[in-house]
Design a protein around this motif. Structure first.
Motif, mmCIF file in Angstrom:
data_model
loop_
_atom_site.group_PDB
_atom_site.id
_atom_site.type_symbol
_atom_site.label_atom_id
_atom_site.label_comp_id
_atom_site.label_asym_id
_atom_site.label_seq_id
_atom_site.Cartn_x
_atom_site.Cartn_y
_atom_site.Cartn_z
ATOM 1 N N VAL A 149 -84.679 -30.928 -54.923
ATOM 2 C CA VAL A 149 -83.793 -30.956 -56.082
ATOM 3 C C VAL A 149 -83.679 -32.406 -56.566
ATOM 4 O O VAL A 149 -83.411 -33.302 -55.761
ATOM 5 C CB VAL A 149 -82.391 -30.413 -55.721
ATOM 6 C CG1 VAL A 149 -81.417 -30.617 -56.871
ATOM 7 C CG2 VAL A 149 -82.479 -28.934 -55.363
ATOM 8 N N PRO A 150 -83.884 -32.677 -57.851
ATOM 9 C CA PRO A 150 -83.696 -34.040 -58.352
ATOM 10 C C PRO A 150 -82.273 -34.523 -58.083
ATOM 11 O O PRO A 150 -81.311 -33.772 -58.307
ATOM 12 C CB PRO A 150 -83.956 -33.899 -59.862
ATOM 13 C CG PRO A 150 -84.792 -32.669 -59.991
ATOM 14 C CD PRO A 150 -84.346 -31.746 -58.897
ATOM 15 N N PRO A 151 -82.103 -35.747 -57.599
ATOM 16 C CA PRO A 151 -80.764 -36.216 -57.236
ATOM 17 C C PRO A 151 -79.742 -36.124 -58.362
ATOM 18 O O PRO A 151 -78.559 -35.892 -58.116
ATOM 19 C CB PRO A 151 -81.001 -37.673 -56.815
ATOM 20 C CG PRO A 151 -82.425 -37.693 -56.336
ATOM 21 C CD PRO A 151 -83.143 -36.726 -57.226
ATOM 22 N N HIS A 152 -80.197 -36.296 -59.611
ATOM 23 C CA HIS A 152 -79.226 -36.274 -60.707
ATOM 24 C C HIS A 152 -78.592 -34.897 -60.877
ATOM 25 O O HIS A 152 -77.495 -34.778 -61.434
ATOM 26 C CB HIS A 152 -79.890 -36.710 -62.021
ATOM 27 C CG HIS A 152 -80.715 -35.644 -62.677
ATOM 28 N ND1 HIS A 152 -82.059 -35.475 -62.416
ATOM 29 C CD2 HIS A 152 -80.388 -34.679 -63.569
ATOM 30 C CE1 HIS A 152 -82.524 -34.472 -63.131
ATOM 31 N NE2 HIS A 152 -81.534 -33.969 -63.834
ATOM 32 N N GLU A 179 -77.940 -42.680 -59.810
ATOM 33 C CA GLU A 179 -78.287 -44.082 -59.574
ATOM 34 C C GLU A 179 -79.657 -44.440 -60.152
ATOM 35 O O GLU A 179 -79.830 -45.510 -60.735
ATOM 36 C CB GLU A 179 -78.262 -44.371 -58.072
ATOM 37 C CG GLU A 179 -78.569 -45.813 -57.722
ATOM 38 C CD GLU A 179 -78.482 -46.083 -56.231
ATOM 39 O OE1 GLU A 179 -78.608 -47.254 -55.840
ATOM 40 O OE2 GLU A 179 -78.280 -45.120 -55.461
ATOM 41 N N LYS A 180 -80.635 -43.546 -59.991
ATOM 42 C CA LYS A 180 -81.989 -43.847 -60.441
ATOM 43 C C LYS A 180 -82.398 -42.978 -61.629
ATOM 44 O O LYS A 180 -83.579 -42.795 -61.898
ATOM 45 C CB LYS A 180 -82.978 -43.644 -59.292
ATOM 46 C CG LYS A 180 -82.737 -44.603 -58.127
ATOM 47 C CD LYS A 180 -83.776 -44.425 -57.037
ATOM 48 C CE LYS A 180 -83.526 -45.398 -55.884
ATOM 49 N NZ LYS A 180 -84.514 -45.240 -54.795
ATOM 50 N N GLN A 220 -87.443 -35.149 -65.249
ATOM 51 C CA GLN A 220 -87.045 -34.662 -63.930
ATOM 52 C C GLN A 220 -86.560 -33.218 -63.993
ATOM 53 O O GLN A 220 -86.819 -32.429 -63.085
ATOM 54 C CB GLN A 220 -85.931 -35.554 -63.366
ATOM 55 C CG GLN A 220 -86.376 -36.947 -62.974
ATOM 56 C CD GLN A 220 -85.247 -37.741 -62.338
ATOM 57 O OE1 GLN A 220 -84.656 -37.330 -61.354
ATOM 58 N NE2 GLN A 220 -84.926 -38.884 -62.918
ATOM 59 N N SER A 221 -85.873 -32.864 -65.073
ATOM 60 C CA SER A 221 -85.391 -31.493 -65.225
ATOM 61 C C SER A 221 -86.550 -30.521 -65.390
ATOM 62 O O SER A 221 -86.537 -29.413 -64.839
ATOM 63 C CB SER A 221 -84.447 -31.401 -66.425
ATOM 64 O OG SER A 221 -83.301 -32.216 -66.234
ATOM 65 N N LEU A 222 -87.578 -30.922 -66.143
ATOM 66 C CA LEU A 222 -88.763 -30.065 -66.297
ATOM 67 C C LEU A 222 -89.513 -29.931 -64.976
ATOM 68 O O LEU A 222 -90.020 -28.853 -64.648
ATOM 69 C CB LEU A 222 -89.680 -30.641 -67.379
ATOM 70 C CG LEU A 222 -89.143 -30.615 -68.813
ATOM 71 C CD1 LEU A 222 -90.114 -31.296 -69.761
ATOM 72 C CD2 LEU A 222 -88.884 -29.186 -69.269
ATOM 73 N N GLU A 223 -89.589 -31.010 -64.210
ATOM 74 C CA GLU A 223 -90.235 -30.942 -62.899
ATOM 75 C C GLU A 223 -89.453 -30.031 -61.958
ATOM 76 O O GLU A 223 -90.045 -29.342 -61.121
ATOM 77 C CB GLU A 223 -90.355 -32.345 -62.306
ATOM 78 C CG GLU A 223 -91.371 -33.228 -63.031
ATOM 79 C CD GLU A 223 -91.455 -34.617 -62.439
ATOM 80 O OE1 GLU A 223 -90.621 -34.930 -61.557
ATOM 81 O OE2 GLU A 223 -92.335 -35.398 -62.855
ATOM 82 N N PHE A 224 -88.138 -30.003 -62.077
ATOM 83 C CA PHE A 224 -87.324 -29.094 -61.278
ATOM 84 C C PHE A 224 -87.707 -27.645 -61.566
ATOM 85 O O PHE A 224 -87.814 -26.818 -60.648
ATOM 86 C CB PHE A 224 -85.845 -29.333 -61.588
ATOM 87 C CG PHE A 224 -84.924 -28.297 -61.002
ATOM 88 C CD1 PHE A 224 -84.664 -28.268 -59.643
ATOM 89 C CD2 PHE A 224 -84.301 -27.362 -61.815
ATOM 90 C CE1 PHE A 224 -83.816 -27.312 -59.100
ATOM 91 C CE2 PHE A 224 -83.451 -26.414 -61.279
ATOM 92 C CZ PHE A 224 -83.208 -26.386 -59.923
#
Length: 413
Positions: A285-288, A294-295, A304-308
């Motif tokens: 899961v992406p940290p955000h 933070e990153k 990152q959402s699309l990669e999720f």
């Protein structure tokens, strides 16, 4: 209703007799006891399980029929109402899928009892607790499921005990497995990471509950006459999180020395931050998405959402689809009926990017105006007004047309 009453059974933390149950609970190296229930007490685990379970539960789930020109949605099929609307009279489709997905993420397996009519068609689906299920293979080579009931799951005048199911009576979605038969619990396989998160949370809670740290130390050149009185007064004024950082009023030769955060406390904060990312890594899961920004930035958070969607939800969706296809679709319909999730809504980019994509599709002739409007849930343009026509840019012609015109002398060689 099926053979069980639908009273909610009490949660079980003890080891069961199911295959792979040795992976379900036990002490971690840190000393914290790790089980599916205690793991959920960790904010990072709870957040990861929740975001994946809710994402899978919110996806549209449809039944399609293969036809000569592609696939067609068939809401009249008997599976459509069970999967899309309500798998049983007590649950919505969202709650059912959220429950099974949480079982998958915590126990490594998800089970549901299948209720069929005389013709084999599915009437209802009821979740079964993974820590009460045995999966074995009989002498005839066939898979059998044994569900161990508690007294509150039995009908009146029935005894608790094991109920045997055939393979066609259970929807089983296994997670990562060593034998392809039973998935193993991610919580146990990563129990040291989860255990460290539990241990740091317990340490932090104990520190703030019992700590007496006003941001410095007191020094006196002589012996204190009433140390117990001074200690009690100090605890009253400065003990606990709400009093941390207060400035002490000193007298009678006492000196106050300000100190920074002790190294062990600083290391504790770093450890907690690392364990957050460690658990996010376990569930991919992406940290955000679990509150760690933070990153993350405006430039990478959409990617990152699309990669999720592609790399986290995608494999889970495939497990669900293939398990439902195998267990719920009748053998006579396997070549014609498909159960599919719709990921289009989650894969769509921002508004500007979608509009540019639609423009490219319309200008190059592989999308019509109504194709685009349907994707945006807009009413179609009438066919008489060109809503279903496919158009191409007038400045572009095929190479074959150029050669044909050249052969007829209509263009220069």
């Amino acid at each position: 209703m099926g053979i069980f009453s639908r009273k909610k059974p009490a949660a079980q933390d003890a080891l069961s007799t199911s295959r792979g149950s040795i992976f379900w609970s036990g002490p971690a190296t840190s000393g914290a006891f790790v089980s599916e229930t205690t793991a959920l007490q960790t904010a990072a685990v709870y957040s990861c399980v929740r975001v994946i379970s809710e994402s899978i539960a919110s996806l549209p789930l449809h039944v399609y029929r293969y036809e000569n020109d592609g696939t067609r949605l068939v809401p009249e099929h008997h599976l459509f109402n069970v999967l899309h609307n309500a798998p049983n009279p007590e649950m919505t489709s969202f709650v059912f899928r959220e429950t099974l997905m949480s079982h998958l993420l915590l126990y490594g397996n998800a089970y549901a009892q299948i209720i069929r009519d005389g013709g084999g068609q599915v009437l209802a689906l009821y979740p079964l607790l993974p820590n009460k299920m045995d999966v074995t293979r009989g002498e005839d080579g066939k898979i059998r499921y044994t569900y161990w009931r508690d007294m509150d799951e039995s009908r009146p005048r029935e005894k608790s005990g094991g109920i045997m199911f055939r393979r066609d009576e259970v929807l089983h979605i296994p997670g990562l497995s060593f034998d392809g038969l039973v998935g193993y619990s991610p919580i146990y396989l990563a129990k040291n990471a989860v255990g460290m998160a539990l241990a740091t949370e317990e340490y932090g809670a104990a520190f703030f509950a019992n700590g007496a740290n006003p941001g410095g130390v007191l020094e006196h050149t002589q012996a204190v006459k009433n140390p117990e009185t001074l200690r009690n007064l100090w605890d009253t004024l400065y003990r606990g999180a709400k009093n941390t950082g207060k400035i002490a009023v000193l007298e009678d030769g006492l000196k106050f020395h300000s100190v920074s955060i002790p190294p062990e406390q600083a290391q504790f904060l770093e450890t907690r931050k690392f364990q957050l990312n460690e658990i996010a890594r376990i569930f991919r899961v992406p940290p955000h998405m679990i509150g760690d920004l933070e990153k993350s930035s405006f430039s990478n958070i959409e990617q990152q959402s699309l990669e999720f969607v592609k790399y986290t939800l995608g494999p889970w969706v495939t497990r669900w689809e293939q398990a439902m296809q195998q267990a719920l679709v009748l053998p006579s319909e396997q070549s014609r009926i498909a159960v599919k999730f719709n990921l289009d809504g989650l894969l769509r980019g921002d508004y500007e990017t979608r509009m540019k994509g639609y423009a490219i599709g319309v200008q190059n002739g592989f999308m019509s105006i109504n194709d685009c409007r349907r994707l945006e849930n807009m009413n179609p343009v009438a066919a008489a007004d060109g809503g279903d026509e496919y158009m191409v840019n007038g400045n572009m012609i095929s190479v074959r047309t150029v050669h044909q015109k050249a052969e007829r002398g209509l263009v220069d060689e």
